[in-house]
Design a protein around this motif. Structure first.
Motif, short mmCIF file in Angstrom:
data_model
loop_
_atom_site.label_atom_id
_atom_site.label_comp_id
_atom_site.label_asym_id
_atom_site.label_seq_id
_atom_site.Cartn_x
_atom_site.Cartn_y
_atom_site.Cartn_z
N THR A 96 0.78 -1.10 0.16
CA THR A 96 -0.12 -0.28 0.02
C THR A 96 0.78 1.29 0.21
OG1 THR A 96 0.06 0.07 2.36
CG2 THR A 96 -1.82 -1.22 1.21
N GLN A 97 0.39 2.33 -0.12
CA GLN A 97 0.90 3.67 0.03
C GLN A 97 1.73 3.71 1.25
OE1 GLN A 97 1.60 5.74 -2.75
NE2 GLN A 97 2.88 6.60 -1.27
N LYS A 98 1.15 3.29 2.18
CA LYS A 98 1.51 3.34 3.68
C LYS A 98 2.98 2.78 3.73
CE LYS A 98 0.65 2.25 8.48
NZ LYS A 98 -0.57 1.94 9.23
N TYR A 99 3.17 1.48 2.93
CA TYR A 99 4.37 0.72 3.05
C TYR A 99 5.33 1.59 2.03
CZ TYR A 99 8.15 -2.22 1.80
OH TYR A 99 9.66 -2.31 1.87
N LEU A 100 4.94 2.17 1.00
CA LEU A 100 5.65 2.70 0.05
C LEU A 100 6.52 4.09 0.59
CD1 LEU A 100 3.54 2.50 -3.50
CD2 LEU A 100 5.58 1.11 -2.50
N ASP A 101 5.40 4.63 1.44
CA ASP A 101 6.15 5.71 2.18
C ASP A 101 6.99 5.51 3.23
OD1 ASP A 101 4.33 7.37 1.09
OD2 ASP A 101 2.92 7.59 2.79
N TYR A 102 6.87 4.18 3.75
CA TYR A 102 7.89 3.55 4.76
C TYR A 102 9.25 3.19 3.71
CZ TYR A 102 9.70 -0.10 7.75
OH TYR A 102 10.62 -0.81 8.53
N TYR A 103 8.87 2.68 2.83
CA TYR A 103 9.97 2.31 1.76
C TYR A 103 10.91 3.41 1.41
CZ TYR A 103 12.61 0.09 -2.02
OH TYR A 103 13.60 -0.40 -3.11
N ASN A 104 10.19 4.47 0.97
CA ASN A 104 11.02 5.60 0.41
C ASN A 104 11.96 6.25 1.16
OD1 ASN A 104 9.73 5.48 -2.03
ND2 ASN A 104 8.10 6.61 -1.63
N VAL A 105 11.85 5.76 2.76
CA VAL A 105 12.97 6.30 3.58
C VAL A 105 14.42 5.83 2.93
CG1 VAL A 105 13.83 6.07 5.75
CG2 VAL A 105 11.47 6.50 5.71
N SER A 106 14.45 4.64 2.49
CA SER A 106 15.69 3.95 2.11
C SER A 106 15.76 4.49 0.13
CB SER A 106 15.55 2.52 2.02
OG SER A 106 16.51 1.75 1.48
N ALA A 107 14.63 4.57 -0.38
CA ALA A 107 14.86 4.88 -1.78
C ALA A 107 15.43 6.20 -1.90
CB ALA A 107 13.58 4.62 -2.36
N ASP A 108 15.01 7.15 -1.10
CA ASP A 108 15.24 8.64 -1.03
C ASP A 108 16.61 8.77 -1.08
OD1 ASP A 108 12.71 9.28 -1.61
OD2 ASP A 108 12.30 10.16 0.39
N TYR A 109 17.22 7.98 0.07
CA TYR A 109 18.63 8.06 0.36
C TYR A 109 19.44 7.57 -0.76
CZ TYR A 109 23.09 8.22 2.73
OH TYR A 109 24.36 8.36 3.18
#
Length: 145
Positions: free
Chosen positions: A95-108
Motif C-alpha cells: 500500500t501507499q503506507k508501505y511505499l512511504d515507509y520504503y521511500n525512507v531508503s529509496a530517497d537516500y
C-alpha cells in the motif's frame, strides 16, 4: 580490500535506513516489526507475488506466509488483489503506507546516486552501472527477481 569497502557502503545504507525508520516510526502504533519489514521488502522486490510465491521464495510454509501477510494487511501495509488470470489466487500488493515507509531508503539511494553523478565522470558512472548490472544479473543468481 574490495569486500571491506563494499560491506562498509552496504552497512551505511542499512544504518541510514534504520536511523530514519526509528526517527519516523518509533511512536506509530502499527509500525512494522523487524520480521515484517523483511517480509515487506521481499514482497515489494518480488513485484506483487502470490502468497505461495512469497512462501517459496522465503522458504517458509504457505500457512506461515498467510499468517504473516494477514498481519501486514491488518496493519495497512499490504492488500490482497484477486488475480485476473486465476480467481483462486491473490497477489500481495504494498500500500501507499508501505511505499512511504520504503521511500525512507529509496530517497537516500537517490541522494547518493546524484552525488555519484556529480563526483564522477560520465564514463565512470556508465562503468558503475555496468558493474552493478553484472553483479545483479550474473553474480547474484541465487536471488532471482
Amino acid at each position: 580490500m574490495l569486500e571491506k569497502k563494499f560491506i562498509r557502503v552496504y552497512t551505511k545504507f542499512k544504518l541510514h535506513f534504520y536511523r530514519e525508520t526509528f526517527a519516523r516510526f518509533q511512536n506509530r502504533e502499527a509500525s512494522l516489526t523487524t520480521v515484517e519489514s523483511f517480509a515487506m521488502e521481499a514482497i515489494y522486490a518480488l513485484g506483487n507475488p502470490t502468497v505461495r510465491q512469497f512462501a517459496e521464495f522465503m522458504g517458509i510454509s504457505s500457512s506461515n506466509a498467510a499468517y504473516k501477510t494477514a498481519s501486514l494487511v491488518r496493519k495497512g501495509y499490504l492488500i490482497k488483489e484477486r488475480s485476473k488470470t486465476d480467481a483462486r489466487e491473490y497477489h500481495l500488493v504494498p500500500t501507499q503506507k508501505y511505499l512511504d515507509y520504503y521511500n525512507v531508503s529509496a530517497d537516500y539511494v537517490h541522494i547518493v546516486m546524484e552525488r555519484i553523478k556529480k563526483r564522477f565522470s560520465a564514463e565512470d558512472v556508465t562503468k558503475i552501472e555496468e558493474i552493478l548490472s553484472v553483479m545483479s544479473e550474473e553474480l547474484m543468481s541465487e536471488v532471482p527477481l
